[in-house]
Scaffold this active site. Structure first.
Site, PDB file in Angstrom:
ATOM      1  N   LYS A 258       0.260  19.606  91.437  1.00 51.93           N
ATOM      2  CA  LYS A 258       0.067  19.700  92.883  1.00 51.93           C
ATOM      3  C   LYS A 258       1.223  20.482  93.488  1.00 51.93           C
ATOM      4  O   LYS A 258       2.368  20.046  93.435  1.00 51.93           O
ATOM      5  CB  LYS A 258      -0.012  18.309  93.521  1.00 51.93           C
ATOM      6  CG  LYS A 258       0.004  18.377  95.046  1.00 51.93           C
ATOM      7  CD  LYS A 258      -0.016  17.029  95.728  1.00 51.93           C
ATOM      8  CE  LYS A 258       0.488  17.188  97.162  1.00 51.93           C
ATOM      9  NZ  LYS A 258       0.425  15.918  97.907  1.00 51.93           N
TER      10      LYS A 258
ATOM     11  N   GLY B 241       2.119  11.520 106.030  1.00 54.88           N
ATOM     12  CA  GLY B 241       2.707  10.230 106.379  1.00 54.88           C
ATOM     13  C   GLY B 241       2.485   9.796 107.816  1.00 54.88           C
ATOM     14  O   GLY B 241       2.999   8.768 108.237  1.00 54.88           O
TER      15      GLY B 241
ATOM     16  N   ALA C  60      -3.217  14.387 102.958  1.00 54.34           N
ATOM     17  CA  ALA C  60      -2.286  14.055 104.049  1.00 54.34           C
ATOM     18  C   ALA C  60      -2.986  13.731 105.352  1.00 54.34           C
ATOM     19  O   ALA C  60      -3.907  14.435 105.766  1.00 54.34           O
ATOM     20  CB  ALA C  60      -1.274  15.171 104.302  1.00 54.34           C
ATOM     21  N   GLY C  61      -2.528  12.664 105.971  1.00 48.85           N
ATOM     22  CA  GLY C  61      -2.946  12.313 107.321  1.00 48.85           C
ATOM     23  C   GLY C  61      -3.878  11.115 107.417  1.00 48.85           C
ATOM     24  O   GLY C  61      -4.012  10.512 108.476  1.00 48.85           O
TER      25      GLY C  61
ATOM     26  N   ASN D 124      -1.305   8.442 100.187  1.00 44.23           N
ATOM     27  CA  ASN D 124      -0.215   7.624  99.674  1.00 44.23           C
ATOM     28  C   ASN D 124       0.181   6.575 100.712  1.00 44.23           C
ATOM     29  O   ASN D 124      -0.057   5.384 100.542  1.00 44.23           O
ATOM     30  CB  ASN D 124       0.979   8.518  99.311  1.00 44.23           C
ATOM     31  CG  ASN D 124       2.099   7.760  98.619  1.00 44.23           C
ATOM     32  OD1 ASN D 124       2.190   6.535  98.670  1.00 44.23           O
ATOM     33  ND2 ASN D 124       2.966   8.461  97.950  1.00 44.23           N
ATOM     34  N   THR D 125       0.739   7.039 101.851  1.00 37.49           N
ATOM     35  CA  THR D 125       1.288   6.107 102.844  1.00 37.49           C
ATOM     36  C   THR D 125       0.237   5.135 103.375  1.00 37.49           C
ATOM     37  O   THR D 125       0.551   3.963 103.635  1.00 37.49           O
ATOM     38  CB  THR D 125       1.914   6.901 104.006  1.00 37.49           C
ATOM     39  OG1 THR D 125       2.724   7.937 103.468  1.00 37.49           O
ATOM     40  CG2 THR D 125       2.785   6.002 104.864  1.00 37.49           C
TER      41      THR D 125
END
Lengths: 69, 270
Positions: B112, B173, B199-200, B221-222
């Protein structure tokens, strides 16, 4: 054996002249771990660790996997 | 019909094929920000993911050499490890980081790429991303690329040979969800390789919306790691990705401004 100075992960580090990467890894207690190593930003294959000798002022980086997204 | 008698294919298509290899989940999960490695593993198992991102950092010399390693908890034999270039702000650092990661992981090519623009937004630096992608592909990597949601840049990356296009839905994040579904739709429509929202995503409905747009996958992830209960959120994300995919394949009803009764008006007992 003569001592030389290398840079290890950004910090000065003493090493014996003629040490191989393999010996450095063993001395650091990192044998058998999932790592990658570069000398002066050149990635050194694990199979070459035992015949790659350290030289004064070599910049060694040893990395491993940590959490990330 | 019983639930067991669903027509063939009615609840399939939850796999994801990248660079010719098929994975059992359309959800990709990061390993950052968890309380400890055990929680990391538990959340990853609950999510049902096959592909797990990691990052590469210097070993702490002389400290805790017997401390556990992330890869002991998410072993490469059980998951596909996707090394990232988080923290890299130029092409040269990103290429070097992935060369180190490839050596660490015994030579596997899937990676990635993310080249960041600044610390405040973590928005991708697209000129450096394009430069790094070109160098990595030339070096034999299979590049999944974090990028802006700009269809022109996405097309350049696809034409160059990236194996997955991974636009942000909102800032890394931030948990702000899918802020520009129109741009994502333009990218999905034009792209032949998998499009993965990277992301997001903040909660399960965000993941479902991404999948309803027609994305091939979602990377997060977050949203899992910083939920109050990461394991339960991982389960929610697994279900949301599957639900969103099924809704996309089923095809939503058209929106209309007028009400339309679900119960017939005729024959009312009065």
């Amino acid at each position: 054996m003569n001592a030389i100075q290398i840079e290890l992960n950004g910090r000065p580090h003493p090493a014996d002249a003629n040490y191989t990467l393999q010996e450095l890894v063993a001395k650091l207690g990192l044998s058998g771990k999932s790592l990658a190593i570069s000398i002066n930003r050149e990635v050194i294959k694990r199979s070459d660790w035992s015949n790659r000798r350290l030289k004064t002022a070599d910049r060694i980086e040893i990395v491993h996997a940590i959490g990330g997204g | 019909m019983n639930l067991n008698d669903l027509p063939a294919g009615a609840n399939t298509d939850h796999q994801l094929t990248i660079a010719g290899k098929t994975y059992d989940s359309k959800l990709l999960v990061g390993t950052g920000k968890y309380k400890d490695f055990q929680e990391t593993r538990d959340a990853i198992v609950a999510s049902g993911t096959s592909i797990v991102t990691v990052t590469v950092r210097r070993v702490n010399i002389g400290q805790h050499q017997d401390e556990p390693n992330l890869l002991d908890f998410v072993p490469p034999g059980e998951f596909t490890i996707l090394p990232n270039t988080g923290g890299c702000f130029n092409a040269a650092d990103a290429v070097y980081t992935l060369q180190m990661a490839r050596e660490m992981l015994g030579g596997h090519a899937l990676c990635k790429l993310e080249v960041l623009g600044d610390e405040k937004t973590l928005f991708p630096n697209m000129p450096e991303t394009l430069k790094a992608a070109e160098a990595l592909i030339k070096d034999g990597f299979e590049v999944m690329v974090y990028c802006s949601d700009d269809p022109i840049q996405a097309k350049m990356l696809e034409d160059m040979g990236c194996v997955a296009i991974m636009p942000l839905a909102s800032l890394i994040g931030s948990g702000m969800g899918i802020l520009n579904p129109w741009n994502l739709s333009l990218i999905i429509e034009q792209t032949q390789v998998p499009v993965i929202v990277d992301a997001g995503v903040g909660t399960a409905s965000d993941a479902a919306i991404a999948m309803e747009l027609g994305c091939d996958g979602v990377l997060m992830n977050t949203a899992i790691a910083k939920a109050r209960d990461p394991i339960r959120m991982a389960l929610a994300m697994r279900d949301a990705v599957r639900a969103g995919r099924n809704a996309y394949l089923a095809g939503r009803m058209p929106k209309r401004f007028a009400a339309s009764p679900s119960s017939p008006m005729a024959g009312l007992a009065t």
